[in-house]
Design a protein around this motif. Sequence first.
Motif, mmCIF file in Angstrom:
data_model
loop_
_atom_site.group_PDB
_atom_site.id
_atom_site.type_symbol
_atom_site.label_atom_id
_atom_site.label_comp_id
_atom_site.label_asym_id
_atom_site.label_seq_id
_atom_site.Cartn_x
_atom_site.Cartn_y
_atom_site.Cartn_z
ATOM 1 N N PHE A 72 5.201 9.904 2.068
ATOM 2 C CA PHE A 72 5.220 8.781 0.994
ATOM 3 C C PHE A 72 4.706 7.641 1.440
ATOM 4 N N ALA A 73 6.406 7.309 2.500
ATOM 5 C CA ALA A 73 6.722 6.014 2.922
ATOM 6 C C ALA A 73 4.774 5.477 4.009
ATOM 7 N N SER A 74 4.866 6.518 4.689
ATOM 8 C CA SER A 74 3.762 6.204 5.954
ATOM 9 C C SER A 74 2.316 5.895 5.600
ATOM 10 N N GLN A 75 2.067 7.160 4.128
ATOM 11 C CA GLN A 75 1.229 7.054 2.917
ATOM 12 C C GLN A 75 0.628 5.766 2.563
ATOM 13 N N LEU A 76 2.236 4.961 2.143
ATOM 14 C CA LEU A 76 1.651 4.188 1.770
ATOM 15 C C LEU A 76 1.861 3.101 2.163
ATOM 16 N N LEU A 77 2.453 2.457 3.566
ATOM 17 C CA LEU A 77 2.950 1.482 4.376
ATOM 18 C C LEU A 77 1.278 0.838 4.900
ATOM 19 N N GLY A 78 0.673 -0.058 4.856
ATOM 20 C CA GLY A 78 -0.174 -0.441 6.102
ATOM 21 C C GLY A 78 -1.676 -0.542 4.814
ATOM 22 N N ASN A 79 -1.414 0.850 3.378
ATOM 23 C CA ASN A 79 -2.859 1.024 3.346
ATOM 24 C C ASN A 79 -3.139 -0.357 1.544
ATOM 25 N N LYS A 80 -4.155 -0.327 1.774
ATOM 26 C CA LYS A 80 -4.697 -0.358 0.254
ATOM 27 C C LYS A 80 -4.590 0.060 -0.751
ATOM 28 N N LEU A 81 -4.093 -0.648 -1.624
ATOM 29 C CA LEU A 81 -3.455 0.099 -3.262
ATOM 30 C C LEU A 81 -4.367 -0.609 -3.829
ATOM 31 N N VAL A 82 -5.705 -0.347 -4.420
ATOM 32 C CA VAL A 82 -6.048 -0.546 -6.259
ATOM 33 C C VAL A 82 -6.077 -0.575 -7.004
ATOM 34 N N THR A 83 -5.587 -0.988 -7.896
ATOM 35 C CA THR A 83 -5.050 -0.757 -9.362
ATOM 36 C C THR A 83 -5.903 -1.678 -10.344
ATOM 37 N N LYS A 84 -5.551 -1.377 -10.985
ATOM 38 C CA LYS A 84 -6.925 -2.074 -12.721
ATOM 39 C C LYS A 84 -6.296 -3.852 -12.536
ATOM 40 N N GLN A 85 -4.870 -4.014 -11.745
ATOM 41 C CA GLN A 85 -4.778 -5.471 -11.879
ATOM 42 C C GLN A 85 -4.702 -5.665 -10.499
ATOM 43 N N THR A 86 -5.045 -5.186 -9.458
ATOM 44 C CA THR A 86 -5.277 -6.361 -8.342
ATOM 45 C C THR A 86 -7.050 -6.333 -7.496
ATOM 46 N N GLY A 87 -7.499 -5.842 -8.791
ATOM 47 C CA GLY A 87 -9.114 -5.881 -8.541
ATOM 48 C C GLY A 87 -9.486 -5.263 -8.006
ATOM 49 N N PRO A 88 -11.303 -5.085 -7.323
ATOM 50 C CA PRO A 88 -11.757 -3.863 -6.576
ATOM 51 C C PRO A 88 -11.482 -4.080 -4.998
#
Length: 399
Positions: A72-88
């Motif tokens: 999970f850590a390698s999947q998340l780190l360095g990648n973009k996360l798009v949430t309702k609050q981050t904007g597109p």
Amino acid sequence: MKIHEYQAKDIMKWYGIDVPNGRAAFSPEEAARIAKDLGSPVAVVKAQIYAGGRGKAGGVKIAHNIDEVKYFASQLLGNKLVTKQTGPEGKVVNRLLIEEGINIEKEYYLGMTIDRDSAQIVMMGSADGGMEIENVAKEHPDHIFYEYVDPAVGLEPFQARRLAYRMRFPENVINKVAKTMENMYQLFVEKDCSLAETNPLVLTTDNRIVAADAKLNFDDSAIYRHPEIYALRDENEEDPKERDAAKASLSYVNLGGDVACMVNGAGLAMATVDLIKFYGGEPANFLDVGGDSTVEKIAEAFRIMQSDDQVHSIFVNIFGGINKCDVIAGGIVEAAKVVGLKVPVIARLDGTNVAEGRKILAEANLPMVHSIPKMEEGAELAVKLAAETKEKLAAGKEA
Ligand code: GDP
Ligand code: MN
């Protein structure tokens, strides 16, 4: 000023609020090491960005062994996360929080902020905790309960207990919940917070009251009193325009529209934003250049405004008092030379040295600069030219 969840949890812990054990990780290896140290059967891997809504967006993962933590850590780190609050455009994840899993019986919402109408701190609680408190506020406003705190008296124990009862906590944890609220209030006041929130505040199956998520925002005007908090600032998470503006001692707030404003004095800046709206435009920002401008500072303000791709015109509205119109005009000419003017500039200068200022602009003979003596006409033209620029750009793209 904002900080990360893991930092907010550390501060809450100092104040006696129960939080899950955990630490920040910057690589999958570090994440695995921390999970091993924690030694709990379940570890939670949480993306650390200055935005909520991570749960729904896949930014909170439950791992059942060390390999899963690493994955999970390698999947998340360095990648973009798009949430309702981050904007597109999303936010790149550079840090994680690795913490022990907790056994959730029920999730609640607890928050504190400053209510400007009553000039008091208001504590808000709801039994509808979890991911979507914004929807609760919209659809079931009666599910949120409020306690207003008299600043001279502080949060009274009966208020904390009353809120805990209204949130429908079971009888046997009411005192624990009230204590959590009192600790949070003390934190809020001592650290000059503008917002303190935990969503969810969790009742565990073994009757602990745990802050499973944590958000603290601080009053920028008081941050000088808390160097230990200022040191936590993560510049990667901040809007680069707001960061650069702060460095140049410009007071700048991004508003998302397409007519940029450069104004002196907060009052005139607000009037200018209103005027842009009045003429049907959307202000891109609130920018107060302050009292004592230099040519360099004005040029930097132009660079910052033009780094926003959404900006299609710039309305300069200066009433020279301590600021001198010739300095502002010099700044516009300097900006044209050094950074180049990409969009039309509407300059309304008045006050000290106005004749010299207008003369400098006239002599520079910049095709992008329109010198307009009246504020209303300037705002109207700024809105009109922004729309035209947008059309031209769109046509250019199609061609
Ligand atoms: P947010 O979506 O950005 O607000 O992130 P949260 O920290 O609130 O996490 C989202 C959800 O993860 C929570 O509402 C919990 O329901 C869920 N979750 C499930 N198990 C756990 C756990 O053991 N610890 C924590 N912290 N969260 C958990
Ligand atoms: Mn949350």
